[in-house]
Design a protein around this motif. Structure first.
Motif, PDB file in Angstrom:
ATOM      1  N   LYS A 269       0.847  -1.194   0.000  1.00  0.00           N
ATOM      2  CA  LYS A 269       0.000   0.000   0.000  1.00  0.00           C
ATOM      3  C   LYS A 269       0.882   1.244   0.000  1.00  0.00           C
ATOM      4  CE  LYS A 269      -4.087  -2.019   2.206  1.00  0.00           C
ATOM      5  NZ  LYS A 269      -4.987  -1.997   3.388  1.00  0.00           N
TER       6      LYS A 269
ATOM      7  N   TYR B 213       1.192   5.615   0.092  1.00  0.00           N
ATOM      8  CA  TYR B 213       0.560   6.794   0.672  1.00  0.00           C
ATOM      9  C   TYR B 213       1.290   8.047   0.188  1.00  0.00           C
ATOM     10  CZ  TYR B 213      -1.065   3.143   3.886  1.00  0.00           C
ATOM     11  OH  TYR B 213      -1.595   1.995   4.421  1.00  0.00           O
TER      12      TYR B 213
ATOM     13  N   GLU C  64      -1.298  14.651   1.956  1.00  0.00           N
ATOM     14  CA  GLU C  64      -2.549  15.259   1.522  1.00  0.00           C
ATOM     15  C   GLU C  64      -2.346  16.711   1.106  1.00  0.00           C
ATOM     16  OE1 GLU C  64      -5.134  14.577   4.826  1.00  0.00           O
ATOM     17  OE2 GLU C  64      -5.558  12.502   4.241  1.00  0.00           O
TER      18      GLU C  64
ATOM     19  N   GLY D  46      -3.014   5.578  10.738  1.00  0.00           N
ATOM     20  CA  GLY D  46      -4.172   5.271   9.910  1.00  0.00           C
ATOM     21  C   GLY D  46      -4.983   6.470   9.480  1.00  0.00           C
ATOM     22  N   LYS D  47      -4.450   7.682   9.661  1.00  0.00           N
ATOM     23  CA  LYS D  47      -5.194   8.879   9.298  1.00  0.00           C
ATOM     24  C   LYS D  47      -5.131   9.177   7.795  1.00  0.00           C
ATOM     25  CE  LYS D  47      -4.601  11.081  13.828  1.00  0.00           C
ATOM     26  NZ  LYS D  47      -4.006  12.233  14.566  1.00  0.00           N
TER      27      LYS D  47
ATOM     28  N   LYS E 242      -5.269   7.663   3.980  1.00  0.00           N
ATOM     29  CA  LYS E 242      -5.709   6.494   3.229  1.00  0.00           C
ATOM     30  C   LYS E 242      -4.724   6.192   2.090  1.00  0.00           C
ATOM     31  CE  LYS E 242     -10.679   6.971   4.100  1.00  0.00           C
ATOM     32  NZ  LYS E 242     -12.019   7.093   3.480  1.00  0.00           N
ATOM     33  N   PRO E 243      -4.513   4.922   1.784  1.00  0.00           N
ATOM     34  CA  PRO E 243      -3.613   4.585   0.665  1.00  0.00           C
ATOM     35  C   PRO E 243      -4.228   5.021  -0.664  1.00  0.00           C
ATOM     36  CG  PRO E 243      -4.712   2.611   1.474  1.00  0.00           C
ATOM     37  CD  PRO E 243      -5.048   3.710   2.433  1.00  0.00           C
ATOM     38  N   TYR E 244      -3.372   5.254  -1.631  1.00  0.00           N
ATOM     39  CA  TYR E 244      -3.858   5.592  -2.970  1.00  0.00           C
ATOM     40  C   TYR E 244      -3.563   4.436  -3.909  1.00  0.00           C
ATOM     41  CZ  TYR E 244       0.971   6.647  -4.465  1.00  0.00           C
ATOM     42  OH  TYR E 244       2.300   6.563  -4.775  1.00  0.00           O
TER      43      TYR E 244
ATOM     44  N   GLU F 147      -8.506  -2.172  -5.486  1.00  0.00           N
ATOM     45  CA  GLU F 147      -8.796  -2.496  -4.097  1.00  0.00           C
ATOM     46  C   GLU F 147      -9.667  -3.746  -4.039  1.00  0.00           C
ATOM     47  OE1 GLU F 147     -10.247  -0.243  -0.002  1.00  0.00           O
ATOM     48  OE2 GLU F 147     -10.496   0.743  -1.940  1.00  0.00           O
TER      49      GLU F 147
END
Length: 525
Positions: free
Chosen positions: A345, A347, A350, A370-371, A373-375, A454
């Motif tokens: 995964k 990241y 942002e 975990g704040k 999200k994977p791209y 996903e």
């Protein structure tokens, strides 16, 4: 018995022995079985089932490669194996390299349970029953060093301060085991690890004055290095003793620079470190403003040692494959990317803030908590994606095509470098052409190295999946023969084959697996 009669009898006896292959005549071997001369090729012993026994008797340390003439990995190893043989020949006549043509020697491949090529086994002191599996490097100096550490000593015994300091000064990374009792089982654990940690130099001591010099009061393994903090201590647990796995992870972690620049020399160590989280800073090293960002990146690294590996990727160097893997263009540097090597995964930040220590630290903590999200990577949808018999899918149009409730969709997930995919391509084209006029059947393909989905992990290439029409988002994985006739039966029968159809052989081996796209990632990065 008179002389003439005795001579005749002797001649008859010699003739009989010659016919049975036990004498010096041309019809039999010159030696007993197992005593045949061992031929050599480029300084490497060429063994057979007849000569292995003799080679084991004559050479106390023998590394044997089981190879196949058609094996690509064997061909790649061959020049390094020859160089390693030359290195060892210059040092010792006792340690030798040998090879066995596996397909031509089925008795030996069965005896030593050889199932793939190349397989290397190390024989010590003539022991034929329990050879050690070779798991070391595949380059000449690494092979030679692996053998040196098994035949000789893997550590330097340190008796005084002068010797210890000389060892530390002579190498970038030195590991010294301080043990009050050299007969302790923890010492055996330390020595076993030293045999395989070929890129580090090891020392060992029980001298009280050395404990005092380095400020130690109990058994400790100390890593000395000429960079970063200079030293890292690993105290031996007084109750549990020395755990080899824990020590190995500690040494791998602390022997690396806090920030490692990615290149062909460092990449093997980056992946060997077994740190799952990697933070990559992409910069252009030819630009001074980009170089200035390294200070903040380095400043953020220490608290994450052992948890996150900090890596610098120079976009002006030959690293296009890394950029492609992360879906980046060189013009986007400077930027950060985070990847977990176990899940693959990825990241990205942002916001596009300045690369300061605070910004890097915040981004790391956000991913780990975990704040963020994977791209998922996706190519753009080609304008003509549906204009050919084989439809082209990417991440952005996969859902609408694969789960169209009015269509039966058969998809090939492939990798551009996969030899099995290339071999199957004409058949897949022929299949699409055959069903071109069937409005309810779509034959498609998706490059799984450039498009991530996903919930649809792809572990081998090619992977074939069938998405039947109707509700429920059903998916059937195709695991049978990859020929036009069997594909057609599968489609005509609604996504299943008659029971008598033979199952396909197991999935394609290395390198056509994405349990290898991280292997592929490791090789390419």
């Amino acid at each position: 018995m008179d002389g003439p009669l005795l001579s005749v009898l002797l001649l008859l006896l010699l003739g009989a022995l010659s016919l049975r292959g036990q004498g010096p005549g041309p019809g039999g071997p010159s030696e007993e079985p197992g005593k045949e001369e061992v031929p050599e090729e480029d300084g490497i012993l060429v063994l057979s089932h007849r000569t292995l026994g003799r080679a084991l008797q004559e050479h106390p340390a023998l590394l044997v490669e089981f190879y196949a003439p058609w094996c690509g990995h064997c061909k790649a190893l061959a020049p390094e194996y020859i160089k390693a043989a030359a290195l060892l020949a210059a040092e010792s006549a006792k340690t030798r390299l040998a090879k066995v043509d596996g397909p031509s020697e089925p008795e030996l491949t069965k005896e030593f349970a050889v199932t793939e090529y190349p397989t290397l086994k190390f024989f010590r002191n003539g022991n034929r029953t329990d050879p050690e599996e070779y798991t070391g490097p595949r380059e000449a100096e690494g092979i030679a060093e692996w053998l040196r550490r098994r035949v000789g000593s893997s550590t330097t015994r340190l008796e005084d301060e002068e010797g210890a300091q000389a060892l530390i000064d002579a190498h970038d990374v030195v590991v010294i085991g301080f043990f009050q009792d050299l007969q302790d089982e923890d010492v055996a654990t330390f020595l076993a690890l030293a045999q395989d940690a070929l890129d580090m130099t090891f020392g060992l001591t029980d001298r009280p004055q050395l404990f005092q010099k380095f400020g130690l009061t109990k058994d400790t393994v100390v890593l000395f290095k000429k960079f970063d903090e200079g030293r890292a201590d690993f105290p031996v647990d007084e109750e549990l003793g020395l755990d080899q796995g824990d020590l190995s992870r500690f040494l791998l972690t602390h022997s690396m620079h806090l920030v490692t620049e990615f290149n062909s020399q460092t990449s093997p160590k980056i992946f060997a470190a077994r740190i799952l989280n990697h933070l990559l800073l992409f910069i252009n090293q030819t630009l001074a403003p980009h170089q200035e960002l390294l200070a903040g990146f380095r400043e953020a690294a220490p608290p994450f040692r052992g948890q996150v590996l900090f890596v610098v990727v120079d976009v002006s160097a030959n690293n296009n494959h890394v950029l492609q893997y992360f879906g980046l263009r060189a013009e986007e540097a400077p930027t950060l990317r985070f990847i977990n090597m176990e899940t693959t995964k990825k990241y990205k930040p942002e916001d596009r803030g300045p690369v300061t220590a605070a910004w890097v630290t915040t981004f790391c903590h956000s991913v780990l908590s975990g704040k963020v999200k994977p791209y998922l990577l996706s190519q753009e949808v080609p304008p003509d994606w549906d204009q050919h018999p084989v439809k082209t899918l990417v991440g952005k149009n996969f859902e609408q095509v694969a789960f169209d409730e009015t269509k039966n969709v058969f998809i090939k997930f492939y990798a551009p470098w996969c030899t099995h995919c290339k071999e199957m391509a004409p058949t897949w084209e022929a299949l699409a052409e055959k069903y071109r006029d069937h409005e309810d059947i779509i034959i498609a393909e998706l490059d799984a190295t450039a498009n991530e989905l996903e919930g649809f992990p792809v572990h081998g290439f090619p992977t074939l999946k069938y998405f039947p029409a109707g509700q429920g988002r059903k998916v059937i994985e195709y695991k049978s023969a990859r020929d036009l006739e069997t594909f057609s039966k599968f489609l005509d029968n609604g996504g299943k084959l008659p029971e008598e159809e033979p199952a396909e052989e197991p999935s394609a081996p290395f390198p056509d697996t994405l349990a290898n796209s991280t292997v592929d990632l490791k090789e390419e990065l």
